[in-house]
Design a protein around this motif. Sequence first.
Motif, PDB file in Angstrom:
ATOM      1  N   ASN A  32       0.831  -1.201   0.000  1.00  0.00           N
ATOM      2  CA  ASN A  32       0.000   0.000   0.000  1.00  0.00           C
ATOM      3  C   ASN A  32       0.874   1.263   0.000  1.00  0.00           C
ATOM      4  OD1 ASN A  32      -2.748   1.242   2.062  1.00  0.00           O
ATOM      5  ND2 ASN A  32      -2.517   1.249  -0.143  1.00  0.00           N
ATOM      6  N   VAL A  54      -2.971   3.606  -4.030  1.00  0.00           N
ATOM      7  CA  VAL A  54      -3.788   4.566  -3.286  1.00  0.00           C
ATOM      8  C   VAL A  54      -3.905   4.065  -1.852  1.00  0.00           C
ATOM      9  CG1 VAL A  54      -6.031   5.687  -3.079  1.00  0.00           C
ATOM     10  CG2 VAL A  54      -5.076   5.202  -5.340  1.00  0.00           C
ATOM     11  N   ARG A  55      -3.379   4.846  -0.914  1.00  0.00           N
ATOM     12  CA  ARG A  55      -3.329   4.373   0.467  1.00  0.00           C
ATOM     13  C   ARG A  55      -4.705   4.280   1.113  1.00  0.00           C
ATOM     14  NH1 ARG A  55       2.014   6.654   3.669  1.00  0.00           N
ATOM     15  NH2 ARG A  55       3.536   5.419   2.478  1.00  0.00           N
TER      16      ARG A  55
END
Length: 221
Positions: A32, A54-55
């Motif tokens: 992540n 995309v965290r």
Amino acid sequence: MDVVLPCLDEAEALPWVLARMPDGFRALVVDNASTDDSARVAADLGARVVPAPVRGFGAACHAGLLAATAEMVCVMDADASLDPADLPRLVAALADLGAAGAPALVLGRRRPVGRGAWPPHARLGNAVLARSLNRRAGTRLRDLGPMRAARRADLLALRLADRRFGYPLEMVLRAARAGWRVAELDVPYRPRTGTSKVTGTVGGTVRAVRDMRRVLAEAAS
């Protein structure tokens, strides 16, 4: 059996976690957007690395679920607080609970082992959320456990929308409302390896509680 391991800067913990993966269980390390060597470490140790640029915890879990191919999948933290050796017990319970194809979800209920394994602020936040969930969904859970097992197709059918820390609560809430069988099994919970992003810090716990409360509020609207 595929095991989804959401991973954010867990290079230090991954060797222990991956070394204890049971036979027949394939690790999917969902990177992540780590800033350390997590992806390289995982690949060098034979795990499949799934990118999730995309965290967000939910974003990582969803990416892993899409990448999985096994009928049954497990999800667990990659920080060495949970032992992959406990996964076969959850899968066996899932097979019993979901006999004849009935949708089911098995959660590992955390039992702290060792000093600092589950800080008081994190345990309190979890208890409050579990009570709120039980009132809304009719469940009788005592922990929103981060180790889980379910059928992949069933999880995808829930169409989980949260991509942050509300994801684990949304999973249980939607499963219960859809009539799934939901159960807990005790699993040891150890002090994590490396720096905590969530339960080990007050700020992280506050963010997780905020995201989960948002999921509950949206479900009630």
